[in-house]
Design an enzyme around this catalytic site. Sequence first.
Site, short mmCIF file in Angstrom:
data_model
loop_
_atom_site.label_atom_id
_atom_site.label_comp_id
_atom_site.label_asym_id
_atom_site.label_seq_id
_atom_site.Cartn_x
_atom_site.Cartn_y
_atom_site.Cartn_z
N PRO A 55 0.84 -1.20 0.00
CA PRO A 55 0.00 0.00 0.00
C PRO A 55 0.87 1.25 0.00
O PRO A 55 0.80 2.08 0.91
CB PRO A 55 -0.79 -0.14 1.31
CG PRO A 55 0.12 -0.91 2.21
CD PRO A 55 0.94 -1.82 1.31
N CYS A 56 1.71 1.38 -1.00
CA CYS A 56 2.69 2.45 -1.00
C CYS A 56 2.04 3.82 -1.18
O CYS A 56 2.67 4.84 -0.97
CB CYS A 56 3.75 2.22 -2.08
SG CYS A 56 3.09 1.80 -3.68
N HIS A 57 0.74 3.81 -1.52
CA HIS A 57 0.07 5.11 -1.62
C HIS A 57 -0.13 5.70 -0.22
O HIS A 57 -0.46 6.87 -0.09
CB HIS A 57 -1.27 4.94 -2.33
CG HIS A 57 -2.19 3.98 -1.65
ND1 HIS A 57 -2.10 2.62 -1.85
CD2 HIS A 57 -3.20 4.16 -0.76
CE1 HIS A 57 -3.04 2.01 -1.12
NE2 HIS A 57 -3.71 2.92 -0.44
#
Length: 111
Positions: A55-57
């Site tokens: 979930p690099c956002h």
Amino acid sequence: MKREEFNNLVYHIVSIIPYGRVTTYGQIALMLGTPQCSRQVGCALHNAPEYFELPCHRVVSSMGRLVPDWHEQRTLLSNEGVYFKDNGNVDLGRSIWRWNATDIWEKRYKV
DNA sequence: GACGTGACAGCGC
DNA sequence: GGCGCTGCCACGT
């Protein structure tokens, strides 16, 4: 600390960011004990394989600024209920992930 | 192996 | 609070 270890730790930390919360590159670097390597966190995420499904956002800069040229990120975050400011940045005071009892970020962002 | 680049942080203005 | 400059370190060429 090896590069590979560093990257894996970054991936691990990012993977455990709870839904609807965000954290910063600097915070991750701090958790790894290398606060001066904030850029490497971004670099690690940049090189992260897709199948990691990270979930690099949920990772933003220390100012709550989003990734340049990645407009989908804002959509993803807002879908999770992350607060935004009028200028389009993430409202860290409301949405930052406090991973522990550390009060550094409470002081800084006046949570 | 050297050089340029970047999904950053911190500080000063 | 926002903008610009500088230092930092791993990656790709």
